[in-house]
Design a protein around this motif. Structure first.
Motif, PDB file in Angstrom:
ATOM      1  N   UNK A 113      14.923 -52.175 -12.835  1.00 15.02           N
ATOM      2  CA  UNK A 113      13.771 -50.764 -12.621  1.00 15.02           C
ATOM      3  C   UNK A 113      12.886 -51.072 -13.049  1.00 15.02           C
ATOM      4  N   UNK A 114      11.937 -49.821 -12.517  1.00 11.40           N
ATOM      5  CA  UNK A 114      10.551 -50.437 -12.377  1.00 11.40           C
ATOM      6  C   UNK A 114      10.016 -49.654 -13.937  1.00 11.40           C
ATOM      7  N   UNK A 115       8.119 -50.362 -13.732  1.00  9.03           N
ATOM      8  CA  UNK A 115       7.605 -49.807 -15.013  1.00  9.03           C
ATOM      9  C   UNK A 115       7.594 -48.803 -14.992  1.00  9.03           C
ATOM     10  N   UNK A 116       7.413 -47.969 -16.434  1.00  8.40           N
ATOM     11  CA  UNK A 116       7.072 -46.526 -16.351  1.00  8.40           C
ATOM     12  C   UNK A 116       5.995 -46.037 -16.069  1.00  8.40           C
ATOM     13  N   UNK A 117       4.894 -46.580 -15.611  1.00  8.59           N
ATOM     14  CA  UNK A 117       3.290 -46.220 -15.293  1.00  8.59           C
ATOM     15  C   UNK A 117       3.610 -46.609 -13.921  1.00  8.59           C
ATOM     16  N   UNK A 118       3.272 -45.745 -12.748  1.00  8.96           N
ATOM     17  CA  UNK A 118       2.661 -45.873 -11.175  1.00  8.96           C
ATOM     18  C   UNK A 118       2.145 -46.491 -11.115  1.00  8.96           C
ATOM     19  N   UNK A 119       2.336 -47.738  -9.902  1.00 10.01           N
ATOM     20  CA  UNK A 119       0.946 -48.967  -9.314  1.00 10.01           C
ATOM     21  C   UNK A 119      -0.283 -48.232  -8.731  1.00 10.01           C
ATOM     22  N   UNK A 120      -1.462 -47.497  -9.715  1.00  9.07           N
ATOM     23  CA  UNK A 120      -2.438 -47.487  -9.426  1.00  9.07           C
ATOM     24  C   UNK A 120      -3.573 -47.507  -7.944  1.00  9.07           C
ATOM     25  N   UNK A 121      -3.994 -48.832  -8.698  1.00 10.25           N
ATOM     26  CA  UNK A 121      -4.008 -49.464  -6.739  1.00 10.25           C
ATOM     27  C   UNK A 121      -3.437 -49.127  -5.732  1.00 10.25           C
ATOM     28  N   UNK A 122      -1.303 -48.695  -5.205  1.00  9.97           N
ATOM     29  CA  UNK A 122      -0.869 -48.369  -3.936  1.00  9.97           C
ATOM     30  C   UNK A 122      -1.679 -47.384  -3.727  1.00  9.97           C
ATOM     31  N   UNK A 123      -1.774 -46.125  -5.061  1.00 15.32           N
ATOM     32  CA  UNK A 123      -1.539 -44.347  -4.988  1.00 15.32           C
ATOM     33  C   UNK A 123      -2.898 -44.769  -4.166  1.00 15.32           C
ATOM     34  N   UNK A 124      -4.178 -44.795  -4.484  1.00 18.80           N
ATOM     35  CA  UNK A 124      -4.737 -45.064  -3.553  1.00 18.80           C
ATOM     36  C   UNK A 124      -5.271 -45.054  -2.189  1.00 18.80           C
ATOM     37  N   UNK A 125      -3.597 -45.635  -1.911  1.00 15.39           N
ATOM     38  CA  UNK A 125      -4.416 -45.674  -0.226  1.00 15.39           C
ATOM     39  C   UNK A 125      -2.939 -44.280   0.265  1.00 15.39           C
ATOM     40  N   UNK A 132      -0.846 -49.905   3.435  1.00 17.44           N
ATOM     41  CA  UNK A 132      -0.427 -50.335   4.355  1.00 17.44           C
ATOM     42  C   UNK A 132       0.658 -50.744   2.759  1.00 17.44           C
ATOM     43  N   UNK A 133      -0.538 -50.686   1.530  1.00 16.13           N
ATOM     44  CA  UNK A 133      -0.119 -51.100   0.201  1.00 16.13           C
ATOM     45  C   UNK A 133       0.689 -49.279  -0.101  1.00 16.13           C
ATOM     46  N   UNK A 134       0.332 -47.924  -0.177  1.00 15.06           N
ATOM     47  CA  UNK A 134       0.899 -47.463  -0.227  1.00 15.06           C
ATOM     48  C   UNK A 134       1.701 -47.078   0.394  1.00 15.06           C
ATOM     49  N   UNK A 135       2.021 -47.357   1.858  1.00 18.06           N
ATOM     50  CA  UNK A 135       3.283 -47.652   2.238  1.00 18.06           C
ATOM     51  C   UNK A 135       4.570 -48.730   1.550  1.00 18.06           C
ATOM     52  N   UNK A 136       4.058 -49.613   1.765  1.00 17.53           N
ATOM     53  CA  UNK A 136       4.694 -50.090   1.235  1.00 17.53           C
ATOM     54  C   UNK A 136       5.637 -50.202  -0.395  1.00 17.53           C
ATOM     55  N   UNK A 137       4.956 -49.353  -1.136  1.00 11.98           N
ATOM     56  CA  UNK A 137       4.693 -48.341  -2.398  1.00 11.98           C
ATOM     57  C   UNK A 137       6.327 -47.902  -2.283  1.00 11.98           C
ATOM     58  N   UNK A 138       5.530 -46.599  -1.400  1.00 11.11           N
ATOM     59  CA  UNK A 138       6.447 -45.882  -0.922  1.00 11.11           C
ATOM     60  C   UNK A 138       8.662 -46.088  -0.978  1.00 11.11           C
ATOM     61  N   UNK A 139       8.592 -47.281   0.099  1.00  7.08           N
ATOM     62  CA  UNK A 139       9.303 -48.319   0.633  1.00  7.08           C
ATOM     63  C   UNK A 139      10.129 -48.380  -0.869  1.00  7.08           C
ATOM     64  N   UNK A 140       9.675 -48.567  -1.556  1.00  8.95           N
ATOM     65  CA  UNK A 140       9.639 -49.604  -3.018  1.00  8.95           C
ATOM     66  C   UNK A 140      10.486 -48.789  -4.147  1.00  8.95           C
ATOM     67  N   UNK A 141       9.760 -47.491  -3.764  1.00  8.30           N
ATOM     68  CA  UNK A 141      10.414 -46.043  -4.919  1.00  8.30           C
ATOM     69  C   UNK A 141      11.444 -45.815  -4.441  1.00  8.30           C
ATOM     70  N   UNK A 142      11.289 -45.804  -2.741  1.00 10.91           N
ATOM     71  CA  UNK A 142      12.234 -45.102  -2.228  1.00 10.91           C
ATOM     72  C   UNK A 142      13.977 -45.830  -2.386  1.00 10.91           C
TER      73      UNK A 142
END
Length: 970
Positions: free
Chosen positions: A6-18, A29-39
């Motif tokens: 399970x992912x933590x209940x809060x979102x990765x703020x630094x990735x969201x900056x991307x 790049x980090x935001x894209x990786x985070x998107x893939x991770x959430x998917x």
């Protein structure tokens, strides 16, 4: 991170900056990786759902991102979600939607659109199963809240895109699902939806134009598949008509009425619907087009009238086959719209006019089918004709020197008008001819004082008659005397009235286009040739100030001369001296722009060749003229070729090689006037071309710019084989040696057709040469094919595929020319090597074009070498390799029997088997009876195949083999 956790209940703020478009590459790049991770995460989307419901983020890009993650879950993983998770998605969307109702500042349109898409996807996934009350829940929630209504309408358009839109391709499974959804909606909720639309339109028509327009768009989208009576009733139509009088709504209301009119229905009902709508529109004053100043609205209105007219014509077409009385009434309905159609057709705005062309065209088609026209119909035809003639004119703003989008649209519009003119010619050819004659004469009498667009269109109409009034092979000046005398009179006027000197490029071009379209006129009245020749040759034509005119005239002049060469004898030397400076090779260092481009010069050289060859001078004079045409070219060629290897600058090298290639191309083009060796000999020109050949061949050994030079010389040799035949043969061996040095795939690909041309043309004459060149050529091909290439380099892969095809075509040419000694003389080891490449081509490469060629070769080789006195060891090769290839190739998974090209390959494969049986007899059958069981073919099928192979009908065999392999692949 593993997908299961399970992912933590809060979102990765630094990735969201991307997510911000201005973020730097690392964050993005980090935001894209985070998107893939959430998917990929099973429950990561829940974090996004919570963020949306609680309004955690104010950043629009983050909200959009959350919806994207939800969208991915619904689209690709909906089936694997638990019932609780599916319920969570439903609750998330409804809570988010509820929050929008209270929102003082609505979300940005791009977020509302994305939310609408996610709602539509959820609907598509759940309506038939978990959420049949979807629409009722949404309607109960949003009511008439403007924010809610906005998202509701966007969602309906998104559902239309997913379920109805015919421009989107759907799989058969999706199509079935969509049909069930539409059926379910018709039964359960469409009346409620229609009622909601009515309420929205009524509530917001005066206060919220944007919402009202959105709602009208929804009605227009849905009307094609719902019960029309829900919309085509007094209260709804009256509401729509009231919108037609409101400036902000009228265009969308027009589109909505258009969709209602366009709905497929019974012809009688359709006529009634159109007529009732027309009566209301007319009484409301909408038919008074000249009083309307809003051109955008008129363009929509014109489209609506076009839809109504075409609907009536379609009803008439259907009814005229069944009910004559009702069809007569429908025709009357069509005709009553003609005055309005004419007003729109003649409108000064071309968009308004273009939108009505379809109805106009269909109306003329109706008239064409009537046994006779009444006076009113004749008057309508004439009115359409005058409208078309008027609308064909350029306007003042047309930019001839720099044509942009507006100009391109006018050219398209002109094409539509030309279709109308062609249709008018079918309805009343006499009237068209008479009208054009009248307009043409009136304009030509005063061309000096008339604006260019009037003059251009008058000549253009004469030009268009050439296609509108068909004549076989352009014979407009024989047959029907009324037509021929009128056309001749107009041509006489065109040439003698001096309009060719009009100072506008459009008129000049139209003059030359027309002269060449009616070039057969000069066969009837050759006395006009000198004045037209002068127009071609002076500042009106080839010396015109506009490069565009000069370029087109160069091409038209070559066509004119080709048609009328028999009438040119008296002018040949005069023409050649006048165009001499246009036949000079423009050297690369010359800074002055040439009068003609290289492509234009090709036409000039061809024209010069035609004049010389078809003249009536003795052979010595023709030879002298051809020599004086080609000698300056060849002298320039020698000089430039000497310069090229010494030139260090890459750009200058390219320019010199270009210039050399053009020189060879020009020389080649002069020979187009000859049809074969006989005509070259009769003109005494063989020596001239042999000298050219000797001049250009040294370019093959030039150490720089090999590609373009080889290509040019190769093309010249191709041409000379046709013109000089065996006189070229002494030059071929040395030329071939040079062309095989340091080859690129493209060089080889272009060289093989040359060898094939020589092989097919000279056969045994070139056998010694072919025996000598065969293995060097094959080895050069093998070497290029074995070069390593990047795995995903598509260009290199395609080049190799094309080279392989060329190689197999070359072997096929040799085999089918009966020159088996060329291959037979290469020694056992080399023969075997080549044979293996053919087996490999037939089986291993999934290219049906090459495979087909390979089976043709194998069949031919079996025919040549497979008999009793064939090549030693070849029968062994047949059984070890050719027979297995006939089975292994079609059994490959890549061998697609639903593809037409592959079926042709199978056909050749079957013919190969048949040829083996023909040459080897019972021995072949015996081998198959032993071989087929090794492929797990049952004894019964083996027996059956052997029997079919022995019967004489090849069609039966081909059909059997196709079924055999289809069954084998199941």
């Amino acid at each position: 991170m593993a997908c299961e956790s399970a992912l933590p209940a809060i979102m990765d703020e630094q990735a969201l900056m991307g997510l911000n478009p201005n973020a730097d590459a690392g964050y993005r790049q980090r935001a894209l990786a985070y998107f893939e991770q959430l998917k990929e995460s099973r429950d990561g989307w829940e974090v996004c759902a919570e963020a949306l419901v609680k309004g955690v983020y104010s950043d629009d890009h983050v909200k959009f991102f959350c919806f994207q993650v939800l969208e991915h879950q619904i689209k690709f993983r909906h089936g694997s979600l638990s019932a609780a998770q599916q319920q969570l998605i439903r609750e998330t969307l409804m809570k988010w939607l509820q929050a929008q109702l209270m929102n003082l500042h609505p979300e940005k349109p791009f977020i509302r659109n994305k939310a609408a898409q996610v709602l539509a996807l959820t609907f598509v996934m759940e309506y038939l199963t978990f959420w049949p009350k979807f629409f009722f829940d949404i309607l109960a929630l949003v009511g008439l809240s403007p924010n809610g209504v906005d998202i509701y309408l966007r969602m309906l358009m998104a559902i239309d895109a997913e379920v109805v839109d015919r421009d989107i391709l759907h799989s058969p499974e999706e199509t079935r699902r969509n049909t069930l959804i539409k059926d379910g909606m018709r039964e359960q909720c469409i009346p409620a939806l229609v009622e909601s639309w009515f309420q929205i339109l009524q509530t917001y028509q005066h206060t919220h134009g944007e919402l009202t327009c959105q709602c009208l768009e929804v009605v227009g989208a849905y009307v094609s598949w719902i019960d029309l009576n829900l919309i085509a009733n007094d209260r709804f139509v009256n509401l729509l008509l009231s919108h037609m009088s409101m400036e902000e709504l009228r265009e969308e209301a027009c589109d909505c009425l258009f969709e209602i009119i366009n709905k497929g229905m019974d012809p009688v009902d359709k006529t009634k619907l159109v007529e009732s709508l027309c009566r209301v529109l007319q009484s409301a004053g909408f038919f008074n087009v000249e009083q309307e100043e809003d051109v955008d609205f008129l363009a929509k209105f014109s489209r609506l009238v076009n839809g109504m007219g075409q609907s009536l014509v379609l009803s008439w077409t259907k009814l005229s086959k069944t009910d004559l009385k009702v069809s007569a009434e429908t025709l009357h309905a069509v005709e009553s719209k003609v005055p309005l159609m004419l007003q729109l057709l003649i409108h000064e705005d071309d968009d308004i006019s273009a939108n009505i062309v379809g109805f106009c065209y269909d109306y003329l088609h109706v008239l064409k089918q009537l046994p006779a026209l009444n006076e009113q119909q004749k008057s309508n035809v004439e009115a359409i004709m005058l409208a078309v003639m008027n609308k064909l004119k350029y306007d003042d703003e047309y930019n001839f020197e720099n044509e942009g989008e507006d100009e391109a649209m006018f050219v398209e519009y002109r094409k539509q008008l030309k279709m109308l003119l062609d249709r008018l010619a079918q309805v009343s050819p006499e009237l068209l001819l008479e009208s054009v004659h009248r307009v043409f004469n009136a304009t030509m009498q005063n061309w000096q004082t008339v604006q260019f667009m009037e003059v251009e269109v008058a000549i253009r109409l004469l030009y268009m008659l050439g296609e509108a009034l068909p004549a076989s092979h352009g014979a407009h000046f024989s047959g029907d005397t009324a037509k021929t005398s009128t056309l001749q009179a107009m041509m006489r006027t065109l040439i003698s009235c001096g309009v060719s000197g009009y100072q506008h490029s459009s008129v000049t071009l139209e003059f030359f286009e027309t002269v060449v379209r009616y070039d057969k006129f000069f066969l009837v009245e050759p006395q006009h040739i000198p004045s037209v020749l002068m127009a071609f040759l002076d500042q009106r034509g080839l010396r015109h100030s506009s490069p565009k005119v000069r370029s087109r005239v160069a091409y038209l002049f070559s066509r004119f001369i080709k048609t009328l060469h028999k009438h040119m004898n008296a002018f040949i030397e005069d023409i050649l001296s006048r165009i001499q400076d246009l036949l000079e090779l423009a050297p690369p260092e010359n800074g002055f722009p040439a009068l003609l481009s290289n492509d234009d010069q090709l036409f000039m050289f061809e024209t010069a060749g035609v004049l010389i060859v078809h003249g009536e001078s003795p052979a010595e004079r023709k030879q002298a003229l051809m020599r004086s045409l080609l000698t300056p070219l060849m002298e320039a060629f020698r000089m430039l070729l000497a310069k090229l290897p010494q030139e260090g600058d890459e750009e200058r090298q390219v320019a010199l090689a270009d210039c050399l290639s053009h020189a060879v191309g020009f020389a080649s083009r002069t020979s187009k006037a000859f049809s074969n060796k006989q005509t070259v000999k009769q003109c005494g020109c063989s020596e001239v071309y042999l000298d050219c050949l000797q001049t250009v061949l040294p370019a093959l050994s030039c150490p720089v710019q090999r590609g373009p030079l080889r290509s040019a010389v190769r093309s010249f040799i191709h041409r000379m084989i046709i013109c000089l035949e065996e006189e070229v043969l002494p030059f071929i061996p040395a030329a071939s040696q040079h062309m095989l040095k340091d080859c690129e795939p493209r060089d080889l690909q272009e060289f093989i057709p040359l060898v094939s041309q020589i092989t097919a043309k000279f056969k045994n004459q070139v056998s010694p040469f072919l025996q000598e060149i065969f293995m060097p050529l094959v080895m050069a091909i093998f070497e290029v094919l074995s070069r390593p290439a990047e795995e995903n380099d598509q260009t290199a892969a395609l080049e190799k595929q094309m080279l392989r095809r060329s190689y197999f075509s070359f072997i096929q040419t040799i085999a089918s020319s009966g020159m088996n000694e060329v291959m037979a003389s290469q020694g056992a080891e080399n023969i075997e090597r080549v044979l293996f490449t053919i087996i490999q081509g037939a089986v291993d490469f999934p290219d049906p074009v090459a495979q087909k060629t390979c089976f043709i070769i194998l069949s031919r080789l079996v025919e040549l070498w497979g008999g009793k006195d064939g090549l030693v060891g070849f029968p062994d090769f047949i059984y070890k390799h050719i027979v297995p290839a006939c089975f292994m190739a079609p059994l490959k998974p890549t061998f697609d029997l639903s593809d037409a090209q592959t079926v042709l390959t199978l056909s050749e494969c079957t013919l190969t088997l048949q040829m083996i049986h023909l040459k080897r007899g019972p021995e072949c059958i015996q081998f198959l009876q032993e071989y087929l069981p090794s492929l797990q073919v049952s004894p019964e099928i083996t027996q059956e195949l052997c029997q079919v192979l022995q019967q004489p009908d090849v069609k039966v065999l081909k059909n059997y083999m196709k079924v055999f392999f289809q069954q084998a692949k199941l």
